[in-house]
Every structure is written in C-alpha cells, then in structure tokens.
Motif scaffolding. Structure first.
Motif, short mmCIF file in Angstrom:
data_model
loop_
_atom_site.label_atom_id
_atom_site.label_comp_id
_atom_site.label_asym_id
_atom_site.label_seq_id
_atom_site.Cartn_x
_atom_site.Cartn_y
_atom_site.Cartn_z
N LYS A 15 28.77 80.48 -55.49
CA LYS A 15 28.86 81.79 -54.83
C LYS A 15 29.63 82.78 -55.70
CE LYS A 15 28.21 83.20 -51.00
NZ LYS A 15 27.16 84.06 -50.41
N ASP B 62 33.75 77.81 -53.63
CA ASP B 62 32.29 77.74 -53.81
C ASP B 62 31.97 78.39 -55.16
OD1 ASP B 62 29.53 77.97 -53.78
OD2 ASP B 62 29.42 78.67 -51.70
N GLY C 18 32.68 84.64 -48.40
CA GLY C 18 32.55 83.42 -49.18
C GLY C 18 33.91 82.89 -49.59
#
Length: 336
Positions: free
Chosen positions: A58, A55, A51
C-alpha cells in the motif's frame, strides 16, 4: 507549490501540519490508518488514503501513484508508559514502518523527508535549556525507537541522498486558532487537555504528580509549544531541505510553565476552577524540561508566535468547549 505525503495526517500534530501546507497552496495526500486519527481532521481538498504503514505494498502504491516533493512522517506509536509495557512492539513498529517508508520514498524518487521525533531522546538531561548537543540517552523504548529511526535516516542520506530533518519537540499543545482542528486522543495523557476536560466536567479531577520539586511552586516545569507554531517549524525545515543538508532540531517555546501555572491558565480561560488533587511524584519525572530553540531560530528564522501559556491554553479550551465529544462533534457540525 508542491505535493506532500503526510503520514498520520489525521492525527493531532499531523493534521495541523497538513493544514499549514494546504493554506500555503500545497497539495496534501494523507496516509492514516485512523486508529488514533480522525476523518474529521482531514480538511476538504485533501486526499485521504486509509492504510497502515506496515502494509508495504500500500505504501509503495501511494508513493508511486503521485509525484511527491516530500514526505512528512507522523504516524507512530507514541505513549511512553505503554512503550515500557510493550517495548518490542514499539521498537519493531516505529523503526520498521519508518524505514520501509523511507525506502519506498527513495524508490519513488522523493528527496526530502521530515520526521516527527521527540525530546524523549534526551532522557534526563544534564543541563537546561536542552540544546542539540545534549547526550542522546533515551530512558523509554519509545524514545529509543525514535533515535533508531533518526539513525536509519542518516544512512538513507549517506547512501541514497534522502535529505531528512528530525524535529525533536517537547510538549505540543493548543489547537488551531481558527477552531478547525484540536486535540482528541483516546486515552488522553497530556496535561493541558486533561485539565481542560476536568474544568468542563468531561473528565475526572486532575492529579498533580509531585509538589516538592525544586521549582518556584514545587511542581514540575515543562516546555509547551503551540501546535500551530510547531506546524510552521515543519514547513520551514521542509523548505530548508531543498538546498540544505539533513538536520536535527529541538523545538520548544524556550520557556517553561509549571503544572500549577497550567492549571491557573485553564481556570482563567474557563472562568471556573479546575478540580484537582495533589499526589506523589512519578518515578523518572525530572523537575524541569525546557528546550533551547536557538539553532532552529538561527537556521530558519522560526519564532513561536503563540508562545504564552494563556494563548496555548485558550485555543485548547475553545476547541474542546465547542467539541466536547472531540471529532465526533466536528463531523456532526460538517454534516449539519
């Protein structure tokens, strides 16, 4: 022991720190977008979450999904030359991603945060060796971005009690002495791996930038610290944060090696010459950069165990010789 989130833990320094944590019995969760990191650098038993730090959802999910005892943050844009071409990208990504990570850590109840910082904070130092009292005057957007992150973490401590350590290291080098991890960048910009590649015929002849410095052999001198020693420093400051205040340390071997001395060390390791050419100085390259590690030694008991340039170069050469394609070969070995 504990459980720690290591961002950028599939990269060069991050993977060595993750390994050191695992070897002492800690659980490790790695968050890495694999743009520069490698799956092959993630050791069995570690949890890998693919990830991007941008983000935010996330990142918050990861921090909420486990109970972490600390965060060690390595994921960042880190090429000085590239930062001069894309300054706003470096400032925005490195600062923004780091502060959102710290914010998510605070919300998740994490109390310790270790930042991979840089000696690029110091620009062109007034004195050598460079200690923590040296003026902070970055001469690149990369260095400026790390300084801004450090300042943001100071506010996170004042307001939220997030204790942080920033390790300002000079030239991380070498590879895991056990051969499990090494240095695999694309592009590769560091002297030692480029000299090793030249010796093995895996890259072009090395260019020595400047032979007329006021140093014993005319070439620039830099402080190289073995990446395993660097990992040990991270664990020591992480533990110090349990009961101690936020802190900032310079990390280096305390001695320097010139470009020609590095080339000679690679030739000793390889038993063959390193093809190289002599070129002019690069603008902005100071003749000598050597760290004082006195404060880190005093406060944590840290000392470099692999400080000799032959130890550093020897491990780098051994890993690259066994893995000429980097982690592509490491993955192939694991699958065999």
């Amino acid at each position: 022991m504990g459980r720690y989130l290591v961002t950028g833990g599939a990269g060069y320094v991050g993977s060595h720190v993750a390994l050191a944590l695992q070897e002492r019995g800690d659980d490790v969760v790695i968050l890495d977008d694999l743009r520069q990191g490698h799956r092959g650098a993630v050791q069995p038993g570690m949890e890998l979450v693919v990830g991007d730090l941008s983000d935010r959802r996330k990142v918050e999910e990861v921090l909420a999904g486990w109970r972490f005892d600390g965060v060690l943050h390595f994921a960042a844009l880190s090429l000085v030359g590239e930062s001069m071409r894309e300054p706003l990208r470096y400032l925005a990504e490195n600062l923004g991603n780091s502060l959102w990570l710290a914010d998510a850590a605070v919300k998740a109840g994490v109390r310790r945060f270790v930042l991979s910082s840089t000696a690029a904070l110091f620009g062109e130092p007034a004195r050598i060796p460079i200690d923590e009292n040296e003026a902070l005057a970055p001469v690149s957007p990369y260095g400026e971005s790390k300084l801004m992150v450090e300042r943001g973490l100071e506010w996170a401590d004042r307001v939220h009690g997030l204790r942080s350590a920033a390790l300002r290291y000079f030239n991380a080098a070498g590879a895991d002495p056990g051969g499990r991890l090494g240095e695999d960048h694309n592009p590769e910009t560091h002297l030692i791996p480029n000299a090793v590649n030249a010796a093995l015929g895996l890259g072009p002849a090395l260019t020595v930038f400047g032979t007329d410095y006021a140093t014993p052999d005319g070439t620039a001198i830099r402080d190289y610290v073995h990446v395993t020693d660097l990992a040990d420093a991270h664990l020591r400051v992480l533990d110090r944060l349990k009961d101690g205040p936020s802190c900032r340390y310079n990390v280096g071997s305390g001695t320097g090696a010139s470009v020609l001395e590095v080339i000679a060390a690679v030739e000793r390791a390889a038993g063959r010459p390193v093809p190289h050419v002599l070129g002019p100085r690069r603008a902005g390259d100071p003749p000598v950069l050597v760290a004082s590690n006195a404060a880190l030694r005093r406060d944590t008991g840290w000392t470099p165990r692999l400080g000799a340039i032959d130890d550093i170069v020897g491990t780098a050469y051994a890993w690259r010789k066994k893995h000429p394609r980097g982690y592509q070969d490491a993955v192939s070995d694991a699958a065999a």
